[in-house]
Motif scaffolding. Structure first.
Motif, mmCIF file in Angstrom:
data_model
loop_
_atom_site.group_PDB
_atom_site.id
_atom_site.type_symbol
_atom_site.label_atom_id
_atom_site.label_comp_id
_atom_site.label_asym_id
_atom_site.label_seq_id
_atom_site.Cartn_x
_atom_site.Cartn_y
_atom_site.Cartn_z
ATOM 1 N N MET B 12 61.179 37.743 46.682
ATOM 2 C CA MET B 12 60.685 36.785 45.693
ATOM 3 C C MET B 12 59.590 37.370 44.804
ATOM 4 O O MET B 12 59.086 36.684 43.923
ATOM 5 C CB MET B 12 60.117 35.550 46.400
ATOM 6 C CG MET B 12 61.025 34.916 47.395
ATOM 7 S SD MET B 12 61.943 33.587 46.642
ATOM 8 C CE MET B 12 60.626 32.433 46.323
ATOM 9 N N LEU B 14 55.718 38.809 43.944
ATOM 10 C CA LEU B 14 54.426 38.222 44.289
ATOM 11 C C LEU B 14 54.390 36.797 43.771
ATOM 12 O O LEU B 14 53.711 36.484 42.806
ATOM 13 C CB LEU B 14 53.297 39.033 43.656
ATOM 14 C CG LEU B 14 52.558 40.043 44.536
ATOM 15 C CD1 LEU B 14 51.403 40.643 43.785
ATOM 16 C CD2 LEU B 14 52.068 39.435 45.835
ATOM 17 N N ILE B 16 53.855 32.510 44.131
ATOM 18 C CA ILE B 16 52.593 31.791 44.326
ATOM 19 C C ILE B 16 52.033 31.911 45.744
ATOM 20 O O ILE B 16 50.876 32.225 45.938
ATOM 21 C CB ILE B 16 52.756 30.299 43.947
ATOM 22 C CG1 ILE B 16 52.793 30.176 42.440
ATOM 23 C CG2 ILE B 16 51.622 29.468 44.530
ATOM 24 C CD1 ILE B 16 52.372 28.854 41.889
ATOM 25 N N ARG B 17 52.911 31.733 46.745
ATOM 26 C CA ARG B 17 52.412 31.740 48.117
ATOM 27 C C ARG B 17 51.879 33.126 48.496
ATOM 28 O O ARG B 17 50.827 33.272 49.104
ATOM 29 C CB ARG B 17 53.515 31.303 49.079
ATOM 30 C CG ARG B 17 53.006 30.567 50.310
ATOM 31 C CD ARG B 17 54.160 30.047 51.125
ATOM 32 N NE ARG B 17 55.032 31.134 51.591
ATOM 33 C CZ ARG B 17 54.785 31.845 52.697
ATOM 34 N NH1 ARG B 17 53.744 31.581 53.441
ATOM 35 N NH2 ARG B 17 55.604 32.815 53.052
ATOM 36 N N SER B 20 48.695 33.839 46.787
ATOM 37 C CA SER B 20 47.644 33.079 47.447
ATOM 38 C C SER B 20 47.151 33.808 48.697
ATOM 39 O O SER B 20 45.954 33.950 48.928
ATOM 40 C CB SER B 20 48.202 31.692 47.788
ATOM 41 O OG SER B 20 47.425 31.057 48.738
ATOM 42 N N LEU B 21 48.094 34.322 49.503
ATOM 43 C CA LEU B 21 47.714 35.067 50.714
ATOM 44 C C LEU B 21 46.921 36.316 50.343
ATOM 45 O O LEU B 21 45.931 36.663 50.992
ATOM 46 C CB LEU B 21 48.973 35.464 51.502
ATOM 47 C CG LEU B 21 49.677 34.326 52.233
ATOM 48 C CD1 LEU B 21 50.993 34.804 52.818
ATOM 49 C CD2 LEU B 21 48.785 33.774 53.338
ATOM 50 N N VAL B 23 45.068 36.904 47.596
ATOM 51 C CA VAL B 23 43.718 36.603 47.111
ATOM 52 C C VAL B 23 42.820 36.156 48.268
ATOM 53 O O VAL B 23 41.668 36.579 48.380
ATOM 54 C CB VAL B 23 43.760 35.538 45.991
ATOM 55 C CG1 VAL B 23 42.341 35.139 45.604
ATOM 56 C CG2 VAL B 23 44.486 36.072 44.775
ATOM 57 N N GLN B 24 43.380 35.332 49.162
ATOM 58 C CA GLN B 24 42.584 34.896 50.317
ATOM 59 C C GLN B 24 42.113 36.081 51.140
ATOM 60 O O GLN B 24 41.000 36.094 51.662
ATOM 61 C CB GLN B 24 43.404 33.955 51.201
ATOM 62 C CG GLN B 24 43.487 32.548 50.660
ATOM 63 C CD GLN B 24 44.391 31.689 51.522
ATOM 64 O OE1 GLN B 24 44.139 31.472 52.684
ATOM 65 N NE2 GLN B 24 45.465 31.202 50.923
ATOM 66 N N ILE B 47 43.687 34.528 41.162
ATOM 67 C CA ILE B 47 45.068 34.146 41.529
ATOM 68 C C ILE B 47 45.910 33.850 40.294
ATOM 69 O O ILE B 47 47.084 34.205 40.222
ATOM 70 C CB ILE B 47 45.078 32.955 42.520
ATOM 71 C CG1 ILE B 47 46.520 32.715 42.985
ATOM 72 C CG2 ILE B 47 44.504 31.682 41.902
ATOM 73 C CD1 ILE B 47 46.644 31.899 44.213
ATOM 74 N N ILE B 48 45.304 33.235 39.297
ATOM 75 C CA ILE B 48 46.079 32.907 38.092
ATOM 76 C C ILE B 48 46.542 34.183 37.404
ATOM 77 O O ILE B 48 47.686 34.281 36.952
ATOM 78 C CB ILE B 48 45.246 32.021 37.138
ATOM 79 C CG1 ILE B 48 44.840 30.742 37.859
ATOM 80 C CG2 ILE B 48 46.018 31.692 35.880
ATOM 81 C CD1 ILE B 48 43.997 29.806 37.040
ATOM 82 N N ILE B 51 49.492 35.464 39.405
ATOM 83 C CA ILE B 51 50.684 34.631 39.230
ATOM 84 C C ILE B 51 51.305 34.878 37.856
ATOM 85 O O ILE B 51 52.498 35.072 37.720
ATOM 86 C CB ILE B 51 50.328 33.133 39.377
ATOM 87 C CG1 ILE B 51 49.934 32.816 40.810
ATOM 88 C CG2 ILE B 51 51.511 32.264 38.987
ATOM 89 C CD1 ILE B 51 49.351 31.428 40.983
ATOM 90 N N GLY B 54 53.490 37.931 36.796
ATOM 91 C CA GLY B 54 54.929 37.885 37.033
ATOM 92 C C GLY B 54 55.436 39.129 37.735
ATOM 93 O O GLY B 54 56.143 39.938 37.157
ATOM 94 N N VAL B 55 55.063 39.289 39.014
ATOM 95 C CA VAL B 55 55.470 40.488 39.756
ATOM 96 C C VAL B 55 56.763 40.206 40.510
ATOM 97 O O VAL B 55 56.799 39.374 41.404
ATOM 98 C CB VAL B 55 54.366 40.911 40.739
ATOM 99 C CG1 VAL B 55 54.794 42.146 41.500
ATOM 100 C CG2 VAL B 55 53.068 41.158 39.996
#
Lengths: 580, 89
Positions: B12, B14, B16-17, B20-21, B23-24, B47-48, B51, B54-55
């Motif tokens: 998929m 990089l 969103i999920r 998110s992982l 950046v966290q 994160i934005i 996102i 578009g990776v």
């Protein structure tokens, strides 16, 4: 567009939700805030911090709730939202705007609208639009919390919150609209948005009159101004004169009576005063829509079942079973009523999501429309046809192909269809062998070739939304987009008469079918079936029940003689002509 | 300063999920993290930015890490993208 008649300021836009509302203006985004010129920057930053913190708190509460109910994996999405909220790049940009003297709310909206330039991406790609909507959702919560503050402020100042508020704004979010429902809001007048925007679909659902695309109204309207929303004609009148106000009060009274009348005609047959029977069917874009209507017996048939939702956010082409179960479920739901399924017509954004085309081929003006796409990716149509045919063993289904341009297109379709049928037969799978096949006439070339096309199909449907767009070379968002154009009406007339000559029934599944000023003409042109969106079914039925078929035929004859759209509009502006 | 090239092998990309992982995992470090895709550089802690970059799967990314705890950051990133932990990102 702003015009002036005698003493009224009339803004012309597009109706997004029917009805008349008379009330006071509540301007959502006043550009100038005199109260806090000196400490404005500090005040706005404080407000922003408050709203962000409140949103964080709400997200945390939601995280715990979702974690408890659905597990950590699902709660992760809330974590992501928190990260979006904490993103320092976006915060830095918002702070910069506030420093330059803009209020917090406008700053957020400004930055969200400029995401593509701040983060340099292709703003037209579906990928960007999807991701943008996630980011928007988070920040809209912040805006919502800011607005809560604003409402409190306003209450304490000169402007008193009263009943009968009409919201005037540049644009609104869905959250805004749901929130305002509690706030005695009776109408919306917006600079932007369109009838098919999600916020307006919500307004339609809440039955709040709305006119959109007014371009500049938010600049003119001030809090407390008198305002009239005429959701029947797509007009908004600011500071109306007493006589105009009186006229609209009477109209509104009639509107109340009409709504009550509508409920009464639910079980009455759909026929004209001289007993000419008409079929009204429903357009649906997602089976969820029919759940509530079905209890009310509003739907007789589904005249246009759009299947694109199956491909939305999908990573691969949906398989035969996905299709089958969708259609099977809907057949069970509507109990033996006919469903006309339109095969899929994907836009380029969806094709990129499915991995069928790459970005570099992106942004062709028209792109690969239905049949051209099936030619390139036959499995797209094969899977869907297999699903439809299998479901056809359990109920009455008709298949309708979009964007057909000529007989070569039809040959491609029939070749694939016959192969699929043969395949199913070999496997001894039951299906309706005489399934009815139709095409949507929505490309001008198909109108020209209609005499050839009718010989190859079982029914004809007219897709006026696209037909008008392609015939007049105009996007449907513009006010110049005019269904009552001589070329369009002649095209419809040709399609219907040629089809009737060979004994085919014709339906029409565009916005025109529920447009009050088009219904009488379409009826006079002897259209057999009006396929309209769910909220329009009763209204359309009511209009038809008040018309006389013989008179509408005369009207249509007269209209077909017209040489320009002005001439047609002049005839139709005379209300006696609409109510014939 | 450390530079490392990583090819994204998750189907998929990089999404969103995964972003998110990522950046966290990296925000707790002091180092500055830059991600470069096709000569385009973004902030690895935003994160934005990730996102909207578009990776997609197969995408080659260059990570530039600079700061007092850069070696820890490197091992964290490598760990996130290693094949064993692939299901994570």
């Amino acid at each position: 567009m702003l015009t002036k008649d005698k003493k009224n300021f009339i803004f012309k836009g597009v109706t997004a939700s029917l009805g008349i509302a008379i009330g006071k203006v509540f301007a959502m985004e006043s550009k100038i805030n005199f109260d806090s010129v000196f400490n404005k920057v500090i005040l706005e930053k404080q407000k922003l911090t408050y709203a962000i913190n409140k949103t964080k708190l709400e997200l945390n509460t939601n995280y715990e709730k979702i974690k408890l109910i659905a597990g950590k994996r699902y709660a992760q999405i809330i974590k992501t939202y928190s990260l979006i909220l904490k993103d320092h790049v976006i915060k830095k940009n918002i702070d910069m705007l506030i420093d330059s003297g803009i209020d917090a709310r406008s700053a957020i909206i400004n930055i969200i609208n400029k995401l593509d330039t701040i983060f340099i991406t292709n703003k037209n790609s579906q990928y960007f639009k999807d991701k943008k909507s996630d980011i928007e959702e988070v920040w809209f919560n912040v805006i919502n919390n800011l607005d809560n503050l604003k409402f409190i402020e306003n209450n304490n100042r000169s402007f008193k919150f009263s009943k009968n508020l009409v919201i005037v704004a540049n644009n609104l979010t869905i959250n805004d609209i749901i929130y305002m429902r509690e706030k005695f809001v009776i109408g919306f007048a917006l600079d932007k948005s369109s009838k098919i925007s999600h916020n307006m679909i919500i307004a339609q659902g809440l039955k709040i009159p709305a006119v959109v695309g007014l371009e500049t109204i938010s600049l003119y309207a001030k809090n407390g101004n008198n305002i009239i929303i005429d959701g029947y004609n797509g007009h908004v009148i600011l500071n109306p004169t007493k006589s105009t106000l009186k006229m609209y009060s009477t109209k509104r009274y009639h509107q109340y009576i009409e709504i009550n009348d509508l409920k009464k005609i639910k079980d009455l047959p759909c026929e004209t005063l001289d007993k000419h029977k008409i079929l009204i069917s429903a357009n649906i874009s997602n089976p969820i829509e029919i759940q509530s209507s079905f209890n009310n017996n509003e739907i007789i048939e589904i005249g246009l079942y759009r299947t694109e939702y199956l491909y939305n956010r999908a990573n691969s082409i949906p398989d035969e079973n996905t299709h089958f179960w969708q259609y099977f479920n809907i057949i069970n739901k509507i109990q033996h009523k006919t469903i006309t399924i339109r095969t899929v017509n994907l836009n380029e954004d969806m094709l990129i999501d499915l991995g069928l085309i790459r970005n570099e081929y992106y942004r062709k003006k028209i792109g690969l429309t239905a049949i051209k796409l099936y030619l390139k990716y036959p499995e797209l149509l094969e899977n869907q046809l297999k699903g439809i045919l299998r479901a056809s063993a359990y109920g009455t289904i008709k298949i309708m192909f979009p964007m057909v341009t000529d007989l070569d297109d039809l040959k491609i379709i029939y070749k694939i269809l016959n192969n699929v049928k043969l395949n199913l037969k070999k496997k001894n799978i039951k299906f309706d062998e005489n399934i009815k096949i139709g095409v949507i006439i929505e490309v001008p070339s198909a109108v020209t070739l209609i005499d050839l096309i009718v010989k190859e199909v079982d029914f004809i449907s007219i897709g006026t939304n696209d037909l008008i767009q392609y015939s007049l070379a105009i996007d449907r968002e513009y006010i110049f987009y005019e269904p009552l154009h001589p070329a369009i009406l002649r095209a419809i007339n040709t399609i219907i008469s040629v089809s009737h000559n060979v004994g085919l029934k014709v339906s029409l599944c565009g916005e025109m079918a529920s447009n009050p000023s088009c219904i009488s003409i379409l009826l006079g042109l002897e259209l057999d079936e009006f396929s309209v969106s769910l909220p329009q079914i009763l209204n359309t039925k009511k209009i038809i029940r008040n018309l006389t078929f013989a008179k509408t035929k005369k009207l249509s004859k007269m209209i077909l003689q017209c040489t320009s759209k002005t001439e047609i509009l002049n005839i139709m502006n005379n209300s006696t002509n609409i109510k014939c | 300063m450390i530079e490392v090239n990583i090819t994204i092998s998750n189907k998929m990309g990089l999404h969103i999920r995964a972003a998110s992982l990522f950046v966290q995992a990296v925000t707790k470090y002091k180092s500055i993290i830059k991600i470069i895709k096709n000569n385009f550089e973004i902030d690895g802690k935003s994160i934005i930015s990730i996102i909207l970059l578009g990776v997609e799967c197969g995408c080659k990314l260059k990570f530039i890490i600079d700061g007092p705890d850069e070696t820890e950051v490197l091992s964290t990133i490598k760990n996130l993208f290693s094949s064993k932990e692939n299901s994570k990102i």
